[in-house]
Design an enzyme around this catalytic site. Structure first.
Site, mmCIF file in Angstrom:
data_model
loop_
_atom_site.group_PDB
_atom_site.id
_atom_site.type_symbol
_atom_site.label_atom_id
_atom_site.label_comp_id
_atom_site.label_asym_id
_atom_site.label_seq_id
_atom_site.Cartn_x
_atom_site.Cartn_y
_atom_site.Cartn_z
ATOM 1 C CB ALA A 116 7.420 0.463 2.233
ATOM 2 N N GLY B 136 0.746 10.098 7.722
ATOM 3 C CA GLY B 136 1.784 9.980 8.739
ATOM 4 C C GLY B 136 3.108 9.596 8.088
ATOM 5 C CG ASP C 289 -5.179 2.866 1.423
ATOM 6 O OD1 ASP C 289 -4.291 2.910 2.304
ATOM 7 O OD2 ASP C 289 -5.870 1.857 1.222
ATOM 8 C CG HIS D 181 2.356 3.921 -7.003
ATOM 9 N ND1 HIS D 181 3.727 4.047 -7.075
ATOM 10 C CD2 HIS D 181 2.081 3.752 -5.678
ATOM 11 C CE1 HIS D 181 4.240 3.945 -5.860
ATOM 12 N NE2 HIS D 181 3.269 3.767 -4.995
ATOM 13 C CE LYS E 259 1.493 6.459 1.471
ATOM 14 N NZ LYS E 259 0.084 6.154 1.771
HETATM 15 P P1 IMP Z 1 -0.417 2.922 2.818
HETATM 16 O O1 IMP Z 1 -1.492 2.158 3.533
HETATM 17 O O2 IMP Z 1 -0.936 3.738 1.689
HETATM 18 O O3 IMP Z 1 0.439 3.749 3.716
HETATM 19 O O4 IMP Z 1 0.549 1.871 2.142
HETATM 20 C C1 IMP Z 1 0.499 0.485 2.350
HETATM 21 C C2 IMP Z 1 1.902 -0.068 2.444
HETATM 22 O O5 IMP Z 1 2.553 0.093 1.186
HETATM 23 C C3 IMP Z 1 2.765 0.608 3.508
HETATM 24 O O6 IMP Z 1 3.613 -0.353 4.083
HETATM 25 C C4 IMP Z 1 3.549 1.606 2.689
HETATM 26 O O7 IMP Z 1 4.778 1.906 3.319
HETATM 27 C C5 IMP Z 1 3.740 0.853 1.376
HETATM 28 N N1 IMP Z 1 3.875 1.795 0.272
HETATM 29 C C6 IMP Z 1 2.990 2.758 -0.079
HETATM 30 N N2 IMP Z 1 3.470 3.469 -1.098
HETATM 31 C C7 IMP Z 1 4.672 2.950 -1.399
HETATM 32 C C8 IMP Z 1 5.665 3.301 -2.360
HETATM 33 O O8 IMP Z 1 5.564 4.262 -3.138
HETATM 34 N N3 IMP Z 1 6.780 2.530 -2.352
HETATM 35 C C9 IMP Z 1 6.947 1.482 -1.501
HETATM 36 N N4 IMP Z 1 6.069 1.131 -0.587
HETATM 37 C C10 IMP Z 1 4.931 1.862 -0.532
#
Ligand code: IMP
Length: 195
Positions: A148, A15, A71, A175, A19
């Site tokens: 984020a 969503g 994730d 990553h 990404k």
């Molecule tokens: P998710 O569960 O994979 O969507 O990510 C967990 C949390 O980490 C969410 O608040 C995402 O927005 C944040 N997040 C995931 N990938 C990144 C990134 O590449 N940069 C910054 N925040 C991230």
């Protein structure tokens, strides 16, 4: 474009538009097209690998085709690797300001972003691919790029946060780059073995 029209295509279930854009940029270098579907899938609480495996298996069965999910999370050493698997909830509640408060007067600011790609088909067991980038937590939010946690994460060998790096630059060593870089060649071999 879907997988039947173009074999070098993968369906990415997420969503998160950020990404998708990052993944498109990375997959482009591997000559793989990304089809994006915002299906929504149950996010179990657990290790990144478990969440990715479960989500991929669920989505592949629902859609009847191979898919990937991702994730990710921010893991801060001085906070016992918090927020880690709670990264999403913590971003929505404490936010970056909250993390910076927790890190006030903390000298060891080492942190890493981890990304786990989960791949599954309706018929095969899910597989996961991990990518990690080390760095440290900034003292203040900086930068207008990314999303984020990006404005508070300074990747190793840099003085700038991910929020200050363009998507192209972040994509060179993030990553997500590292997990997708492990997945892409494996996926190409997988497609050949399926022929
Ligand atoms: P998710 O569960 O994979 O969507 O990510 C967990 C949390 O980490 C969410 O608040 C995402 O927005 C944040 N997040 C995931 N990938 C990144 C990134 O590449 N940069 C910054 N925040 C991230």
């Amino acid at each position: 474009m879907n997988q039947t029209e173009n074999p070098l295509c993968i369906t990415f279930i997420t969503g998160n538009q950020h990404k998708v854009k990052e993944a498109q940029g990375i997959f482009h270098q591997f000559n793989i097209q990304v089809e994006h579907i915002d299906l929504g899938y149950p996010e179990i609480q657990g290790e990144l690998e478990d969440v990715a495996r479960f989500g991929a298996e669920y989505a592949a069965r629902r859609l009847g085709r191979p898919v990937i999910v991702e994730d990710a999370g921010l893991f801060i050493k001085a906070l016992n690797w918090f927020p880690g698997t709670y990264s999403s909830y913590v971003q929505d509640t404490l936010g970056n300001e909250g993390i910076l408060k927790l890190m006030k007067n903390v000298n060891d600011r080492y942190a890493e972003f981890r990304s786990v790609i989960g791949f599954a088909t309706p018929k095969t067991e899910p597989k996961t691919f991990l990518g990690v980038v080390g760095g440290h937590i900034a003292h203040q939010e900086k930068g207008k790029y990314g999303f984020a946690y990006d404005p508070i994460f300074i990747p190793e060998k840099y003085d700038l946060t991910f929020g200050e790096l363009t998507r192209e630059k972040k994509n060179e060593f993030s990553h997500r780059r590292r997990s997708l870089e492990r997945f892409a060649p494996w996926y190409k071999d997988f497609l050949v073995s399926e022929e």
